[in-house]
Scaffold this motif. Structure first.
Motif, mmCIF file in Angstrom:
data_model
loop_
_atom_site.group_PDB
_atom_site.id
_atom_site.type_symbol
_atom_site.label_atom_id
_atom_site.label_comp_id
_atom_site.label_asym_id
_atom_site.label_seq_id
_atom_site.Cartn_x
_atom_site.Cartn_y
_atom_site.Cartn_z
ATOM 1 N N LEU A 3 -6.365 6.231 -3.918
ATOM 2 C CA LEU A 3 -5.881 7.845 -3.892
ATOM 3 C C LEU A 3 -7.198 8.679 -3.888
ATOM 4 C CD1 LEU A 3 -3.389 9.468 -4.397
ATOM 5 C CD2 LEU A 3 -3.853 9.197 -6.965
ATOM 6 N N ILE A 11 -2.282 13.851 0.506
ATOM 7 C CA ILE A 11 -1.460 13.566 -0.647
ATOM 8 C C ILE A 11 -0.302 14.524 -0.569
ATOM 9 C CG2 ILE A 11 -1.421 13.370 -3.006
ATOM 10 C CD1 ILE A 11 -4.369 12.930 -3.003
ATOM 11 N N GLU A 14 2.321 13.732 2.069
ATOM 12 C CA GLU A 14 3.063 12.262 1.955
ATOM 13 C C GLU A 14 3.862 12.861 0.840
ATOM 14 O OE1 GLU A 14 1.926 8.686 -0.558
ATOM 15 O OE2 GLU A 14 0.884 8.781 1.297
ATOM 16 N N SER A 15 3.841 13.628 -0.107
ATOM 17 C CA SER A 15 4.668 14.015 -1.143
ATOM 18 C C SER A 15 5.944 14.785 -0.532
ATOM 19 C CB SER A 15 4.047 14.723 -2.183
ATOM 20 O OG SER A 15 4.629 15.090 -3.273
ATOM 21 N N THR A 18 8.551 12.246 -0.149
ATOM 22 C CA THR A 18 9.087 11.612 -1.376
ATOM 23 C C THR A 18 10.339 12.115 -1.772
ATOM 24 O OG1 THR A 18 6.777 11.273 -1.982
ATOM 25 C CG2 THR A 18 8.327 11.036 -3.935
ATOM 26 N N HIS A 128 5.244 12.842 -11.275
ATOM 27 C CA HIS A 128 4.932 12.949 -10.066
ATOM 28 C C HIS A 128 3.616 13.587 -9.783
ATOM 29 C CE1 HIS A 128 5.214 12.686 -5.729
ATOM 30 N NE2 HIS A 128 5.039 13.980 -5.620
ATOM 31 N N THR A 131 0.777 11.049 -11.617
ATOM 32 C CA THR A 131 0.957 9.750 -11.165
ATOM 33 C C THR A 131 0.597 9.538 -9.586
ATOM 34 O OG1 THR A 131 3.286 9.659 -11.021
ATOM 35 C CG2 THR A 131 2.255 8.901 -13.147
ATOM 36 N N GLU A 132 1.240 10.605 -9.017
ATOM 37 C CA GLU A 132 1.114 10.303 -7.478
ATOM 38 C C GLU A 132 0.360 11.114 -6.833
ATOM 39 O OE1 GLU A 132 2.690 7.677 -5.935
ATOM 40 O OE2 GLU A 132 3.324 7.142 -7.864
ATOM 41 N N ASP A 134 -2.261 12.896 -8.608
ATOM 42 C CA ASP A 134 -3.432 12.634 -9.220
ATOM 43 C C ASP A 134 -4.002 13.787 -9.681
ATOM 44 O OD1 ASP A 134 -5.238 10.643 -10.156
ATOM 45 O OD2 ASP A 134 -6.737 11.287 -8.603
#
Length: 203
Positions: A3, A11, A14-15, A18, A128, A131-132, A134
């Motif tokens: 990450l 990032i 990609e989110s 999600t 989110h 954790t995802e 960062d």
């Protein structure tokens, strides 16, 4: 690739694909077919005047323009919030409004106020972000005349940092806003202590 080795725009991109799920809600990417439904919810002065960026009146054309803008902006993540039956009830997201600090925002249509949905959506968004995405720190704001939104942030662990004037587009003027901050260390501590309830697995 870890990450930390990925670019922020990768990032965020990609989110956007999600989907976040909570016991009662689904947070998903906006879709062109949402324009009419989101406009019905957002076209309420009580909603617009408690956000920084929503215009009033708010039309389906405004919704389409907003979705096009966020698609082109690699610094912002937007989710539309629905009930488990897919009824659209509002929106939330993360953006660096000042160009530097990631800030969460959220709003719900008036018929869905007072049911705990804002807190539930905000907690999913915060999890989110840490954790995802960062992030190390999140910021947020609530108009001083909106104690309900302030309580949402406090229940999520945000700490008050002061008051500042911020421009409210629907009012075409500035208004005093309570400012809040939450860092990863405090968030992790609250999660481990159980002070901020963990989200249940998707139903």
């Amino acid at each position: 690739m870890t990450l930390l080795e990925r670019r922020p725009d990768e990032i965020v991109r990609e989110s956007r694909t999600t989907t976040l799920e909570t016991p009662r809600l689904i947070l998903r990417a906006p879709q062109p077919s949402d324009a009419n439904a989101i406009a019905v919810l957002a076209n309420d002065r009580r909603v617009a005047e408690n956000t920084a960026r929503l215009p009033h009146p708010y039309t389906p054309a405004d919704a389409r323009a907003f979705m096009a803008q966020t698609d082109a902006d690699n610094s912002e993540v937007v989710f539309f919030v629905t009930l488990r039956n897919h009824t659209l009830i509002g929106a939330c997201g993360i953006a660096a409004l000042d160009g530097k600090h990631p800030e969460i925002g959220y709003w719900l249509g008036v018929p869905h106020w007072g049911k705990g949905y804002a807190t539930e959506a905000a907690r999913a968004l915060i999890d989110h972000a840490f954790t995802e995405l960062d992030y190390e720190t999140l910021h947020a704001g609530a108009r001083v005349s909106n104690p309900t939104s302030r309580r949402v942030l406090e229940k999520c662990g945000f700490q008050w940092t002061g008051v500042k004037l911020m421009r409210v587009r629907a009012m075409a003027s500035a208004a005093p806003v309570d400012r809040f901050r939450l860092d990863r260390r405090l968030w992790a501590s609250l999660k481990s202590w159980g002070t901020v309830p963990r989200l249940a697995p998707p139903i």
